[in-house]
Design a protein around this motif. Structure first.
Motif, PDB file in Angstrom:
ATOM      1  N   MET A 155      82.111  33.264 -13.373  1.00  0.00           N
ATOM      2  CA  MET A 155      80.749  32.730 -13.361  1.00  0.00           C
ATOM      3  C   MET A 155      80.435  32.189 -11.970  1.00  0.00           C
ATOM      4  N   GLU A 156      79.313  32.600 -11.418  1.00  0.00           N
ATOM      5  CA  GLU A 156      78.944  32.183 -10.070  1.00  0.00           C
ATOM      6  C   GLU A 156      78.181  30.862 -10.115  1.00  0.00           C
ATOM      7  N   PHE A 157      78.564  29.956  -9.243  1.00  0.00           N
ATOM      8  CA  PHE A 157      77.875  28.669  -9.146  1.00  0.00           C
ATOM      9  C   PHE A 157      76.784  28.827  -8.099  1.00  0.00           C
ATOM     10  N   ASN A 158      75.584  29.127  -8.557  1.00  0.00           N
ATOM     11  CA  ASN A 158      74.444  29.278  -7.666  1.00  0.00           C
ATOM     12  C   ASN A 158      73.675  27.963  -7.653  1.00  0.00           C
ATOM     13  N   ILE A 159      73.787  27.233  -6.581  1.00  0.00           N
ATOM     14  CA  ILE A 159      73.173  25.918  -6.490  1.00  0.00           C
ATOM     15  C   ILE A 159      71.663  25.981  -6.663  1.00  0.00           C
ATOM     16  N   ASP A 160      71.059  27.142  -6.373  1.00  0.00           N
ATOM     17  CA  ASP A 160      69.617  27.288  -6.517  1.00  0.00           C
ATOM     18  C   ASP A 160      69.174  27.215  -7.975  1.00  0.00           C
ATOM     19  N   ASN A 161      70.106  27.430  -8.895  1.00  0.00           N
ATOM     20  CA  ASN A 161      69.783  27.387 -10.315  1.00  0.00           C
ATOM     21  C   ASN A 161      70.191  26.076 -10.978  1.00  0.00           C
ATOM     22  N   PHE A 162      70.638  25.110 -10.191  1.00  0.00           N
ATOM     23  CA  PHE A 162      71.102  23.838 -10.732  1.00  0.00           C
ATOM     24  C   PHE A 162      70.008  22.799 -10.544  1.00  0.00           C
ATOM     25  N   HIS A 163      69.368  22.400 -11.634  1.00  0.00           N
ATOM     26  CA  HIS A 163      68.234  21.481 -11.560  1.00  0.00           C
ATOM     27  C   HIS A 163      68.465  20.280 -12.482  1.00  0.00           C
ATOM     28  N   PRO A 164      69.269  19.311 -12.058  1.00  0.00           N
ATOM     29  CA  PRO A 164      69.527  18.133 -12.895  1.00  0.00           C
ATOM     30  C   PRO A 164      68.367  17.138 -12.855  1.00  0.00           C
ATOM     31  N   PHE A 165      68.076  16.551 -14.007  1.00  0.00           N
ATOM     32  CA  PHE A 165      67.074  15.491 -14.114  1.00  0.00           C
ATOM     33  C   PHE A 165      67.783  14.145 -14.241  1.00  0.00           C
ATOM     34  N   VAL A 166      67.265  13.143 -13.567  1.00  0.00           N
ATOM     35  CA  VAL A 166      67.769  11.782 -13.757  1.00  0.00           C
ATOM     36  C   VAL A 166      66.955  11.135 -14.871  1.00  0.00           C
ATOM     37  N   LEU A 167      67.591  10.832 -15.983  1.00  0.00           N
ATOM     38  CA  LEU A 167      66.901  10.204 -17.106  1.00  0.00           C
ATOM     39  C   LEU A 167      66.902   8.682 -16.983  1.00  0.00           C
ATOM     40  N   ASN A 168      68.060   8.134 -16.684  1.00  0.00           N
ATOM     41  CA  ASN A 168      68.216   6.681 -16.550  1.00  0.00           C
ATOM     42  C   ASN A 168      69.170   6.396 -15.405  1.00  0.00           C
ATOM     43  N   VAL A 169      68.962   5.301 -14.726  1.00  0.00           N
ATOM     44  CA  VAL A 169      69.878   4.876 -13.679  1.00  0.00           C
ATOM     45  C   VAL A 169      69.759   3.372 -13.540  1.00  0.00           C
ATOM     46  N   GLY A 170      70.890   2.714 -13.296  1.00  0.00           N
ATOM     47  CA  GLY A 170      70.814   1.273 -13.131  1.00  0.00           C
ATOM     48  C   GLY A 170      72.166   0.621 -12.910  1.00  0.00           C
ATOM     49  N   LEU A 171      72.117  -0.690 -12.825  1.00  0.00           N
ATOM     50  CA  LEU A 171      73.309  -1.522 -12.675  1.00  0.00           C
ATOM     51  C   LEU A 171      73.528  -2.269 -13.980  1.00  0.00           C
ATOM     52  N   ALA A 172      74.738  -2.198 -14.517  1.00  0.00           N
ATOM     53  CA  ALA A 172      75.048  -2.859 -15.790  1.00  0.00           C
ATOM     54  C   ALA A 172      76.095  -3.938 -15.583  1.00  0.00           C
ATOM     55  N   LEU A 173      75.806  -5.136 -16.080  1.00  0.00           N
ATOM     56  CA  LEU A 173      76.741  -6.247 -16.023  1.00  0.00           C
ATOM     57  C   LEU A 173      77.074  -6.658 -17.452  1.00  0.00           C
ATOM     58  N   HIS A 174      78.347  -6.612 -17.799  1.00  0.00           N
ATOM     59  CA  HIS A 174      78.763  -6.921 -19.171  1.00  0.00           C
ATOM     60  C   HIS A 174      79.846  -7.992 -19.170  1.00  0.00           C
ATOM     61  N   ASN A 175      79.960  -8.656 -20.296  1.00  0.00           N
ATOM     62  CA  ASN A 175      81.033  -9.626 -20.502  1.00  0.00           C
ATOM     63  C   ASN A 175      81.524  -9.479 -21.938  1.00  0.00           C
ATOM     64  N   ALA A 176      82.422  -8.548 -22.125  1.00  0.00           N
ATOM     65  CA  ALA A 176      82.995  -8.244 -23.437  1.00  0.00           C
ATOM     66  C   ALA A 176      81.939  -7.817 -24.452  1.00  0.00           C
ATOM     67  N   ASP A 177      80.828  -7.255 -23.980  1.00  0.00           N
ATOM     68  CA  ASP A 177      79.772  -6.851 -24.905  1.00  0.00           C
ATOM     69  C   ASP A 177      79.381  -5.381 -24.762  1.00  0.00           C
ATOM     70  N   TRP A 178      80.248  -4.590 -24.159  1.00  0.00           N
ATOM     71  CA  TRP A 178      79.999  -3.143 -24.013  1.00  0.00           C
ATOM     72  C   TRP A 178      80.894  -2.429 -25.019  1.00  0.00           C
ATOM     73  N   ASN A 179      80.545  -2.522 -26.284  1.00  0.00           N
ATOM     74  CA  ASN A 179      81.391  -1.995 -27.351  1.00  0.00           C
ATOM     75  C   ASN A 179      80.524  -1.212 -28.340  1.00  0.00           C
ATOM     76  N   TRP A 180      80.565   0.102 -28.203  1.00  0.00           N
ATOM     77  CA  TRP A 180      79.757   0.974 -29.048  1.00  0.00           C
ATOM     78  C   TRP A 180      80.633   2.102 -29.584  1.00  0.00           C
ATOM     79  N   LYS A 181      80.364   2.513 -30.808  1.00  0.00           N
ATOM     80  CA  LYS A 181      81.203   3.503 -31.474  1.00  0.00           C
ATOM     81  C   LYS A 181      80.475   4.844 -31.642  1.00  0.00           C
ATOM     82  N   ASN A 182      81.257   5.908 -31.493  1.00  0.00           N
ATOM     83  CA  ASN A 182      80.805   7.275 -31.811  1.00  0.00           C
ATOM     84  C   ASN A 182      79.470   7.633 -31.151  1.00  0.00           C
ATOM     85  N   VAL A 183      79.440   7.491 -29.843  1.00  0.00           N
ATOM     86  CA  VAL A 183      78.253   7.849 -29.065  1.00  0.00           C
ATOM     87  C   VAL A 183      78.326   9.334 -28.702  1.00  0.00           C
ATOM     88  N   SER A 184      77.233  10.050 -28.880  1.00  0.00           N
ATOM     89  CA  SER A 184      77.164  11.458 -28.485  1.00  0.00           C
ATOM     90  C   SER A 184      75.736  11.738 -28.048  1.00  0.00           C
TER      91      SER A 184
END
Length: 304
Positions: free
Chosen positions: A1-30
């Motif tokens: 399979m050829e990696f043609n960068i011209d066909n790679f169009h990623p979208f940024v949905l979310n971006v940020g800085l996360a600060l947690h204190n024992a509260d980043w606990n989530w189950k079965n994320v998909s």
């Protein structure tokens, strides 16, 4: 399979800085999007189906789309995050078709790049860390709409940053071989490339020079679904994107995804999404208008 960068169009949905204190606990994320993390300080765990990844300071991490996983955090933990999405109707889905390393070392350069991406997109942060609040089709559509509404300059810089962040992962990436039958790989490629046509199972089987019944059998064995369901699902996914990224009439949108019968399109769309096309568009735009309000005085960091 050829990696043609011209066909790679990623979208940024979310971006940020996360600060947690024992509260980043989530189950079965998909999720239908991939995740990128840069760990600033502290440790946490990502629990995958067959092993656990320890998140460490000064490293970047990649979690593919549709990978079921859980999070475990028992102390303070800080990281940048970005959710990266590819149009499922694209000719090539690089983040789906390639296996990237889970962890790579990173330094001050990667941190500054991540920080710039966040600075460029302050309205694309998450308001809550609970995945159920953002990991759904209406929020996805809303985020894609916000992505489109950004200035061209912002889009260009952000796209370049995503390339920079992903590039090191591709040093040791290799092609995934989930579908072992070359005929099914060809069929999936054909469907992707002709999703706007009036596709039918007979036509796809004909391109492979096999009978319809045999094609259905081997397709379901390889993918777990029938080719008819696969085609319909991909058409509705493309319709969802079109509905929130342009103002074309719904009827014209149905034609653009290969539905000649508008009533049938409405029925299928509602069956899959739970809403009519008009309801889907209104909800996505309403949510985008609400979520897109940036409040510079906010002191709480966004969470993921």
């Amino acid at each position: 399979m050829e990696f043609n960068i011209d066909n790679f169009h990623p979208f940024v949905l979310n971006v940020g800085l996360a600060l947690h204190n024992a509260d980043w606990n989530w189950k079965n994320v998909s999720s239908p999007f991939a995740r990128l993390y840069y760990v600033i300080e502290g440790t946490a765990k990502v629990i995958l189906p067959d092993h656990t990844v320890q998140l460490r300071e000064g490293h970047m991490y990649f979690i593919p789309a549709f990978t079921t996983h859980s999070y475990e955090c028992t102390s303070s933990f800080a990281h940048y995050y970005a959710h990266i999405y590819e149009d499922p109707q694209a000719k090539s889905l690089f983040l789906e078709d390639w296996i990237l390393p889970e962890e790579i070392p990173a330094g001050s350069l990667e941190r500054s790049i991540f920080q710039e991406l966040y600075s460029l997109n302050p309205t694309m942060k998450l308001s809550k860390s609970d995945p159920t609040t953002y990991d759904n089709s209406s929020t996805l559509a809303s985020n894609l709409l916000k992505n489109k509404q950004r200035p061209l300059y912002n889009k260009m810089i952000s796209r370049g940053i995503v390339y920079q962040l992903l590039a090191p992962f591709f040093r040791t990436a290799h092609i995934k071989s989930v579908v072992t039958d070359d005929r099914i790989r060809k069929a999936i490629t054909y469907i992707r490339n002709h999703i706007s046509d009036d596709l039918c199972v007979d036509k796809v089987a004909e391109t492979l020079c096999v009978s319809k019944n045999y094609f259905i059998r081997i397709f379901k064995k390889e993918t777990g679904t029938t080719p008819a369901n696969f085609i319909i699902q991909r058409k509705i996914e493309k319709a969802q994107l079109l509905l929130v990224t342009n103002d074309l009439p719904v009827k014209q949108t149905s034609y653009l995804v290969g539905f000649e019968d508008f009533s049938y399109f409405n029925r299928v769309f509602k069956k899959i999404t739970g809403m009519t096309p008009n309801e889907y568009r209104k909800e996505a735009k309403s949510q985008s208008a609400t979520d897109g309000k940036y409040k510079p005085h906010e002191k709480n960091p966004n969470l993921e």
